[in-house]
Design an enzyme around this catalytic site. Structure first.
Site, short mmCIF file in Angstrom:
data_model
loop_
_atom_site.label_atom_id
_atom_site.label_comp_id
_atom_site.label_asym_id
_atom_site.label_seq_id
_atom_site.Cartn_x
_atom_site.Cartn_y
_atom_site.Cartn_z
N GLN A 1 72.79 -46.89 -44.45
CA GLN A 1 71.59 -46.46 -43.79
C GLN A 1 72.24 -45.66 -42.40
OE1 GLN A 1 69.81 -50.42 -42.88
NE2 GLN A 1 67.89 -49.72 -43.97
N HIS B 1 63.24 -50.32 -34.15
CA HIS B 1 63.98 -50.04 -35.49
C HIS B 1 63.81 -48.63 -35.90
CE1 HIS B 1 64.13 -54.52 -36.73
NE2 HIS B 1 63.33 -54.58 -35.71
N ARG C 1 71.56 -54.67 -51.42
CA ARG C 1 70.43 -55.46 -51.86
C ARG C 1 70.43 -55.48 -53.25
NH1 ARG C 1 65.85 -52.64 -47.77
NH2 ARG C 1 66.95 -52.92 -45.87
N ASP D 1 71.14 -46.16 -39.40
CA ASP D 1 70.49 -47.12 -38.84
C ASP D 1 70.57 -46.86 -37.15
OD1 ASP D 1 68.65 -49.14 -38.67
OD2 ASP D 1 69.78 -50.55 -39.55
N HIS E 1 68.91 -49.30 -33.41
CA HIS E 1 68.12 -50.06 -32.84
C HIS E 1 68.07 -49.82 -31.17
CE1 HIS E 1 68.78 -52.09 -36.88
NE2 HIS E 1 67.60 -52.12 -36.57
N CYS F 1 69.91 -55.19 -38.70
CA CYS F 1 69.08 -55.70 -37.46
C CYS F 1 69.69 -56.86 -36.82
CB CYS F 1 67.62 -55.81 -38.07
SG CYS F 1 66.99 -54.81 -39.21
N LYS G 1 54.24 -49.56 -37.12
CA LYS G 1 55.29 -48.71 -37.20
C LYS G 1 54.71 -47.00 -37.53
CE LYS G 1 55.24 -49.81 -42.28
NZ LYS G 1 56.15 -50.20 -43.50
#
Length: 648
Positions: free
Chosen positions: A391, A521, A373, A393, A395, A344, A475
């Protein structure tokens, strides 16, 4: 005497003398209800039938027909009955805690000798004895000093510690199942005979540190599963057997897809066939994102801590971040960097380059972002829980007025991806504002309403999780259901009003002034690693033809067929298929068995007759019958079958 008013689910109220118990309330309504009652809900809290109600409240009387409260009570009582059984067999064993978990319960014990499978059988038998005794379950509230003296006198040092940890404003409830006593918040059933003696099973034993602290004693944790009836237990055990067959770690070895090793715990070593599946899925996702108007970017793996401090992640995720310290040339101190645990903040940096206008919005930035992580070693679980992952991912930077349309577009995109992957059912959960949050109530009202309206524009069934939103915005979580009924949370869509503010993201509005964008997100797969693990288990390794790493194996029956085998493989590869030859000097049945274990969808066998007729014998995975086809026919058929669903 003081009176209280209790309101029932139908909206009607009754007045009772204070203090009244739910058991007495049920009796006042009907003796038949009193016999069926197992617990109550009082102002939303699960309430023991013996607990007094001292103020006006809303009340619901629960019976065994109410699935959720019935299962909670059954499993909680199973935990106590199991602990009692253990101490009846081995009086020296110390008991600690035994909570309800998904599908069952566990209880931690302090015992010198390890529990054996034979011990579990003896405990089960003793539990059935206790159930058949139909011993009453009673409860009292004690003061702290009395409870501590009681446990000290009985040598239960773990219970002493638990009592001392109970907050001053909470009651200390003592429960008895027959003569056996335990400290417990409750509620419980009214006698041991209310739990079904044929609907439970003790599953396994594991080690667990007391209070989760590795410096404290290691205890033995016994896990059990329990249900309302024998059929439900049988269905669960059948599902577990099927899940074991589908375990992606087992199939990953058999299909030679990936492995893990201690030199890189939680990091995947992809083998050629596993990486083929990964790339096929990545290519598919890239095409879908391009069609949906996303622009793909790539951001750094290693980023200075200053960015993580500015974004707020340093305080929240520091313990889960991999840190690197570098002696920069001519620097007075080491530079502290971190492997990114999420993408992000880096995406905001891309957005912040140059001036953005309202005409540029919505701006959809996507990245197949590699993240790291730190997860505890004991929590790692194949592809499902790793330390290094990628991910899918993205945005979306947009205005508040664009949230609804972007959310609806995302749900439509996600639905198509799940459908193409073979998942026909998924549920949506809308998580609303938590108590601790940023942003005004007006902004939260608008964001929650936009997400809810977006769901309703696409479908009308969803659940609300009150207070479970992120601190920066509401969310949506998407849970898909696999072939054997398990739920997996993969997709997410989150509205963020916080990070653009923290990282000074802005755009120029139609009024010529600076405004903060909303940052959405979103992810569909969640991570490639976990989603591939789910796919492997959903299909039991028999992946759809377009995803299968080895789509076709052409196997010779006799060595004279080898030249034609090579010709067939060449024709298949020219058609874009992943094909390989097996001309080993082995019997065809051996080859078929081996490639079936490897989950190859199609095996083409070629012997002398096939060479003479320029045909192939077609055997599909899971089918006993074979078919004969010409070379041209099979190439055309398999080429069409191999087309990814989004390109058909």
């Amino acid at each position: 005497m003081a009176e209280i008013s209790l309101t029932f689910p139908d909206g009607k109220s009754r007045v009772y003398e204070a203090v009244v118990t739910p058991a007495e309330v049920a009796e006042s309504i009907a003796p038949s209800l009193a016999k069926k009652a197992i617990s109550a809900h009082v102002d939303g809290a699960h309430w023991d039938l013996a607990w007094p109600i001292g103020k006006d409240a809303e009340i619901t009387i629960n019976t065994m027909a109410d699935d959720a409260p019935a299962l909670e009570l059954i499993r909680h009582d199973f935990a106590h009955i199991m602990a009692r059984a253990v101490q009846e067999i081995w009086p020296e064993v110390k008991v600690t805690i035994g909570p309800v978990i998904e599908n069952g319960w566990y209880y931690d014990f302090d015992r010198k000798e390890p529990f054996t499978p034979e011990d579990l059988g003896a405990i089960e038998a003793k539990m059935k004895e206790i159930i058949n005794r139909r011993d009453p379950v009673t409860t009292e509230v004690w003061d702290r000093e009395r409870a501590i003296r009681f446990y000290e006198a009985n040598g239960e040092n773990y219970k002493v510690e638990l009592v001392e940890a109970i907050p001053e404003d909470q009651p200390i409830r003592m429960y008895w199942h027959g003569h056996w006593q335990d400290l417990c918040r409750g509620p419980h059933l009214q006698h041991t005979g209310q739990v079904p003696a044929d609907a439970f099973k003790l599953m396994s034993v594991a080690g667990a540190y007391w209070r989760g602290d590795s410096s404290r004693p290691m205890l033995q944790r016994i896990y059990g599963v329990g249900f309302r009836n024998r059929d439900a237990l049988k269905a669960h055990l059948t599902m577990l057997e099927e899940a074991a067959k589908r375990d992606h770690r087992k199939l990953g070895r058999e299909m030679e897809l990936f492995h893990f090793q201690e030199e890189a715990p939680g990091m995947v070593f992809w083998h050629p066939d596993g990486w083929t599946i990964y790339r096929a899925l990545e290519d598919y996702m890239r095409r879908q994102l391009t069609r949906a108007g996303y622009r793909e970017i790539k951001t750094p793996q290693v980023v200075d801590r200053k960015l993580w401090e500015a974004s707020g992640h340093w305080d929240k995720y520091r313990e889960n971040m991999y840190i690197t310290e570098i002696d920069e040339e001519h620097a007075n101190e080491k530079r502290v960097n971190a492997l990114k645990p999420m993408n992000c903040p880096c995406h905001v940096q891309v957005f912040n380059q140059g001036i953005k206008s309202y005409r540029d919005l919505p701006l959809r930035l996507a990245e197949f972002g590699s993240c790291h992580r730190y997860e505890p070693h004991g929590a790692l679980h194949g592809l499902m829980r790793v330390r290094g992952f990628t991910q899918d991912d993205a945005h979306i930077f947009c205005t508040e007025d664009q949230i609804e349309a972007e959310c609806a577009g995302f749900i439509d995109l996600l639905s198509g991806v799940y459908r193409d992957a073979g998942f026909t059912k998924f549920d949506i959960r809308l998580s609303t504002r938590p108590e601790v949050r940023v942003g005004s109530d007006a902004v939260w009202d608008k964001a929650e309403a936009a997400l809810e309206k977006a769901i309703l524009s696409v479908r009308n069934d969803y659940e609300i999780d009150p207070g479970e939103g992120a601190f920066y915005g509401p969310k949506l979580d998407f849970k898909l259901t696999d072939a054997i009924g398990r739920e997996w949370q993969c997709g997410t869509f989150q509205a963020d009003f916080n990070l653009p503010e923290r990282l000074d993201a802005s755009y120029i509005g139609a009024d010529g002034e600076k405004h903060r964008p909303v940052m959405l997100h979103r992810a569909i797969l969640g991570s490639f690693e976990r989603f591939l693990g789910i796919l492997i288990e959903n299909y039991a390794g028999k992946l759809p033809f377009w995803l299968a790493p080895r789509q076709v194996v052409v196997a010779s029956i006799v060595s004279d067929a080898d030249p034609f085998v090579a010709e067939v493989v060449a024709a298949l590869r020219a058609a874009g298929l992943r094909a390989e030859a097996d001309t080993r000097n082995e019997k065809i049945n051996y080859k078929v068995r081996e490639h079936s274990v490897g989950k190859v969808p199609v095996i083409l066998a070629i012997g002398q007759r096939e060479v003479a007729e320029r045909t192939v014998s077609v055997r599909r995975l899971g089918e006993k019958q074979t078919q004969t086809a010409s070379l041209d026919e099979i190439v055309e058929a398999l080429r069409d079958e191999a087309v990814p669903p989004d390109l058909r």
